[in-house]
Each structure stands twice: as structure tokens, then as C-alpha cells.
Design an enzyme around this catalytic site. Structure first.
Site, mmCIF file in Angstrom:
data_model
loop_
_atom_site.group_PDB
_atom_site.id
_atom_site.type_symbol
_atom_site.label_atom_id
_atom_site.label_comp_id
_atom_site.label_asym_id
_atom_site.label_seq_id
_atom_site.Cartn_x
_atom_site.Cartn_y
_atom_site.Cartn_z
ATOM 1 N N ASP A 163 43.522 27.372 -14.662
ATOM 2 C CA ASP A 163 44.016 26.153 -14.018
ATOM 3 C C ASP A 163 43.264 25.927 -12.715
ATOM 4 O O ASP A 163 43.312 26.771 -11.803
ATOM 5 C CB ASP A 163 45.520 26.319 -13.746
ATOM 6 C CG ASP A 163 46.144 25.089 -13.096
ATOM 7 O OD1 ASP A 163 45.481 24.037 -13.064
ATOM 8 O OD2 ASP A 163 47.286 25.190 -12.625
ATOM 9 N N ASP A 196 42.459 19.583 -16.183
ATOM 10 C CA ASP A 196 42.181 20.697 -15.266
ATOM 11 C C ASP A 196 42.765 22.026 -15.726
ATOM 12 O O ASP A 196 42.798 22.983 -14.968
ATOM 13 C CB ASP A 196 42.697 20.366 -13.860
ATOM 14 C CG ASP A 196 44.200 20.092 -13.828
ATOM 15 O OD1 ASP A 196 44.777 19.848 -14.901
ATOM 16 O OD2 ASP A 196 44.784 20.111 -12.733
ATOM 17 N N GLU A 197 43.223 22.114 -16.976
ATOM 18 C CA GLU A 197 43.816 23.349 -17.488
ATOM 19 C C GLU A 197 43.330 23.628 -18.908
ATOM 20 O O GLU A 197 43.211 22.712 -19.718
ATOM 21 C CB GLU A 197 45.341 23.252 -17.534
ATOM 22 C CG GLU A 197 46.043 23.074 -16.219
ATOM 23 C CD GLU A 197 47.536 22.900 -16.428
ATOM 24 O OE1 GLU A 197 48.215 23.896 -16.744
ATOM 25 O OE2 GLU A 197 48.024 21.765 -16.287
#
Length: 419
Positions: free
Chosen positions: A10, A112-113
Site C-alpha cells: 500500500d 495504490d494497493e
């Protein structure tokens, strides 16, 4: 506990971190991650809300989704920067590329993960904790931003581990002992899938921590929260059977793209130009997913905040920008009643795989020509940037040839939930 090993990677304060790295590379004198700063829409463009904030900004209780006015009241020196969605997608792809070196099975959970299936990779990369630290350091060294890496026996535990403390850290939950020591003391609201309403009901029967929930009677939870009660009881006990699913195995449910215009648009041709810029971007995403759509929909919001929606089911599948745009314009003409337009949006759905649809012998030549053209355009944009080639409609105008954000559709989430 299961012997499967999953990592959750993350990016810390992703939008702000990625903007900070980009600014530093361009010679900006300050790392905005070290001062109160935020990514926010321009109030003059009618996007006046906080999208992401730095860690120092959190001290002033700056919250994502709140208005710029509220944020500036609490922190007058707050630095504001506009979002750059193409930059974010580029950073996301760079992170994904590094992860591909460690496992062939990666699921993009959001921009974003990512979840990484590390099972069977230990012979090459060593213990999961060591590999997680190596991944974290490589991303920081090669890409310039930090990540948290959670390591667990399933997706849930990996994600919960990564959330324990930020930024730039590796956490593990790989045993029952770690589960009880690290998760059970936390407030029940910290558990994935426990929202405010559920937490309130749980608090009323004296379930205040994740440990309280884990040790509760399942029959009681079912009577209180139905099937959701069983789900969160399983999560509190570290139970999650959902596998890491590569996104190319998931047929997208829909792709959308929208924008709030800086001013009220009253001219039909001007509105259609904005629709073209939205279509061009979302059709490119459709092709990137190797899908074709058969349902096209649009949304129109007037300056009086009245919203119209219209859609059409096609008897065929397409990923061609020009063809989709023609239907978008037709839908706009059907639903627009001449009011000043504040917001426009496009949604594509009802997909099929690009290689799983049947061509008509009458259209095959035109389809092949359209696909060849779209392929060249996509390749040029991938190599030289999204605005390296664009339609002549936007030449010598202030209008952006590609509008909207980076919502690449419905990522498959834990427990089969869609994002």
C-alpha cells in the site's frame, strides 16, 4: 492457520507522495510530504475538496473529502496542489512492475494497493518478511515513495497487518499468537468491513474490540447483523477464503469517467466536445482491459443539480472511440433539455473479452481498420504520454483532449465485494 502467504502493498499517502516525487524531480525546492500539504480540486473549477493530505496536515485534523474552506480555517498555511491522474496511473504501474518480479499472481486492489500471492516464491526470495522488506526498500529507492507491506496468511490478515502503523513499515500476522496480540486489542471499528452502523450495534452489546467480536457467540451476531455478522466474526478470527485473483482474470463490471466543468455549458457543440474528451479516455481504458462493451450510458447534471441519465444496449460489442462517441452524442441529444450543464459523465458496461466475441462478415474490414488505428493511438500514448496524440477538435483550444480521472473500474475485493 493456513500456510498460504499473501502480501498487501500500500503506497503511503499515495496521491500526495506521488505528487511530491514528481515535483522534486522537476526541481521544486520543498518535499511537500514534510509540511502541511494536500491534493485538492481547484475551488474555481468547482472541485473544492481535499483528496489526499500529508502526515503533518493530519495534526490539524485535515480530513479527506472536506471542503478547502474548512481545511484553510484550521490550517491557513496549508499548501494545495491539483490532482494529476495520469501521473498517479504511471506511478501505480511502476509499483506493479516491481511486484511482478516477485510473484506471477498479483491483484490490483486499487490504484495504490496490490495483493501479492507469495506462495511457492520462498525458494527464490527467502522468508516472506525478508522479501517484504526488500520490496519496500526497492520501491523507496527506485521510485522515490514509501509503502507499507503487510504479510499474512490470507488477504484479510495481510491488509490488516499493513494498516497497523504507517508509514514505510513491514508488519506480519502469520500466526494465531500474532492475530491475538496485534489485532484483538484494537477497537472493533478498525476491522475491515465494520462500519459506523455495525460498530454502534456491537458497542450496545458490549463488543468494543476485535477480540470481543472474535470471542462472541456466532448465533448472537447472526441475529444482530444477519449474514454480515458471520462475515465480520470470521474476519475477527482471521478467516478469509478469498484468493488473490489477478485482475486480468476478472471481467470488469463497468468503467466510468466524469468531470465537473469549470463553468456552466449552454452550447451543444461545446458539451459534445467535453463528451469526446471523456469518451477518448474511457475507451482507452476499455482497450487496456482487453474488453469490449455493449452498454453505453451517460449522465448529465445541470446547474440546478438536476441529474439525467440515459443508456443504450447495443446488439454488438465495441471498444472503438469514434463509435462509442456517436452513441454518447445521440444519448446526450435525447436527454438534454437545453439547461446549463454543470457535470457530464460516461459509463461503459456489459463487457465481453476482446477475443471472445463474434465478428460480422459484413463489418470485419471496417472493424479491423478501426482496431488498427486505435492500437497505434494507444501505443503512441503509452510511449510518449497521453497527450502526445489527440483529435484535431482540440487543436488551438483551451480544452483538454482527455478529461476525467483514473477510475479503472471495479477491482475485485476481498469476500467478492466490488469497489
Amino acid at each position: 492457520m493456513s500456510s498460504v502467504t499473501v502480501m498487501h502493498v500500500d503506497a503511503n499517502s499515495a496521491y500526495l507522495s506521488w505528487t511530491a516525487v514528481d515535483l522534486l524531480e522537476k526541481g521544486y525546492p520543498l518535499d511537500i510530504r514534510t509540511v502541511p500539504a494536500a491534493i485538492a480540486g481547484n475551488p474555481e473549477d468547482r472541485h473544492g475538496i481535499i483528496l489526499a493530505k500529508s502526515i503533518p496536515a493530519k495534526k490539524y485534523k485535515i480530513g479527506t473529502g472536506e471542503s478547502l474552506y474548512e481545511s484553510k480555517q484550521r490550517c491557513p498555511e496549508l499548501l494545495l496542489f491539483p490532482p494529476n491522474y495520469d501521473l498517479y496511473l504511471s506511478c501505480s504501474n511502476a509499483m506493479y512492475s516491481i511486484l511482478q518480479e516477485y510473484s506471477p499472481v498479483i491483484q490490483r486492489y486499487s490504484v495504490d494497493e496490490c495483493f501479492v500471492d507469495f506462495d511457492h516464491c520462498e525458494k527464490r526470495f527467502g522468508r516472506p518478511e525478508e522479501a517484504a522488506f526488500e520490496i519496500k526498500e526497492r520501491i523507496k529507492r527506485e521510485l522515490g515513495f514509501t509503502v507499507n507491506v503487510g504479510v499474512g496468511n490470507n488477504k484479510l490478515l495481510a491488509k490488516m497487518a499493513g494498516e497497523l502503523k504507517k508509514p514505510d513499515l513491514v508488519h506480519t500476522i502469520l500466526s494465531q499468537k500474532e492475530l491475538e496480540e496485534k489485532l484483538w486489542p484494537l477497537d472493533v471499528r478498525e476491522l475491515f468491513m465494520v462500519g459506523r452502523a455495525s460498530a454502534k450495534k456491537l458497542n450496545k452489546i458490549n463488543i468494543n474490540t476485535i477480540g470481543d467480536l472474535a470471542c462472541s457467540e456466532l448465533v448472537l451476531l447472526r441475529s444482530l447483523l444477519k449474514s454480515h455478522g458471520q462475515l465480520i466474526w470470521e474476519y475477527a478470527n482471521g478467516i478469509d477464503h478469498d484468493r488473490v485473483t489477478p485482475n486480468d482474470e476478472v471481467l470488469q463490471k463497468g468503467l466510468s469517467n466524469s468531470m465537473t466543468i469549470k463553468y456552466d455549458v449552454t452550447d451543444k457543440r461545446e458539451a459534445e466536445n467535453y463528451l469526446l474528451s471523456l469518451t477518448d479516455r474511457v475507451a482507452g481504458r476499455l482497450r487496456r482491459h482487453q474488453c469490449k462493451a455493449s452498454l453505453i450510458g451517460i449522465g448529465v447534471k445541470t446547474n440546478g443539480f438536476v441529474r439525467y441519465t440515459h443508456q443504450i444496449q447495443l446488439p454488438f460489442f465495441t471498444d472503438d472511440t469514434t463509435k462509442i462517441y456517436r452513441y454518447v452524442c445521440s444519448l446526450f441529444e435525447e436527454c438534454w433539455k437545453g439547461e446549463p450543464v454543470r457535470q457530464l459523465g460516461i459509463r461503459l458496461s456489459e463487457f465481453t473479452r476482446k477475443d471472445e466475441y463474434q465478428l460480422s462478415v459484413f463489418d470485419i474490414r471496417q472493424i479491423e481498420e478501426d482496431e488498427a488505428l486505435n492500437k497505434v493511438v494507444d501505443e503512441i500514448r503509452d510511449r510518449f504520454g497521453q497527450t502526445a496524440i489527440y483529435r484535431g477538435t482540440f487543436a488551438n483550444t483551451d480544452m483538454k483532449p482527455l478529461e476525467g480521472g483514473i477510475n479503472d473500474g471495479n477491482y475485485l475485493m476481498m469476500g467478492g465485494y466490488k469497489q
